[in-house]
Design an enzyme around this catalytic site. Sequence first.
Site, PDB file in Angstrom:
ATOM      1  N   CYS A 175      -0.423   1.564   7.058  1.00 23.05           N
ATOM      2  CA  CYS A 175      -1.006   1.741   5.726  1.00 23.05           C
ATOM      3  C   CYS A 175      -2.348   2.464   5.793  1.00 23.05           C
ATOM      4  O   CYS A 175      -2.659   3.289   4.927  1.00 23.05           O
ATOM      5  CB  CYS A 175      -1.128   0.395   5.031  1.00 23.05           C
ATOM      6  SG  CYS A 175       0.501  -0.335   4.701  1.00 23.05           S
ATOM      7  N   GLU A 222       0.817  -1.206   0.000  1.00 22.11           N
ATOM      8  CA  GLU A 222       0.000   0.000   0.000  1.00 22.11           C
ATOM      9  C   GLU A 222       0.857   1.265   0.000  1.00 22.11           C
ATOM     10  O   GLU A 222       0.583   2.213  -0.740  1.00 22.11           O
ATOM     11  CB  GLU A 222      -0.915   0.039   1.230  1.00 22.11           C
ATOM     12  CG  GLU A 222      -1.871  -1.117   1.337  1.00 22.11           C
ATOM     13  CD  GLU A 222      -1.344  -2.246   2.223  1.00 22.11           C
ATOM     14  OE1 GLU A 222      -0.178  -2.677   2.024  1.00 22.11           O
ATOM     15  OE2 GLU A 222      -2.082  -2.694   3.107  1.00 22.11           O
TER      16      GLU A 222
END
Length: 148
Positions: free
Chosen positions: A84, A53
């Site tokens: 993330c 991510e």
Amino acid sequence: MDEKYMKIALEEAKVSYRNGDVPVGAVVVCDNKIISTAHNQKEENKNAVMHAEIIAISKACEELKTWHLENCTIYVTLEPCLMCAGAMIQSRIGKLVYATSNEKFGYVESISNVLNNKNNNHHPVIVTNICQEESQKLLKSFFKDKRN
């Protein structure tokens, strides 16, 4: 449409698997166009923050020349962790789609509810369980291989 992009994220996750990393893949899409793709690279780069991510968001910001990703959707094969999820809030991702929950480290719904916390000023749309079975099989296979 979500399934189409999640399949691409799953292909990225398979790259992580082949490289000895936890199989997580991510794809950032804006206006039905893929802006970036990424996979976990913690083992490859010996760096704890090299999550799919984070890499995908960084590449999308570079490509779009902005950190404002309100019009973007991120597809991830595993529920994002605290780091993330924080990056998604900071980049103002408009929509998060993930395949399967992460009971140990997931920070979207499993541990907290950080992205839906009413104290935050940014609330992306969240869609779950897209290609869930395929993602779970890949993860289970990876950890089974690691134990052997």
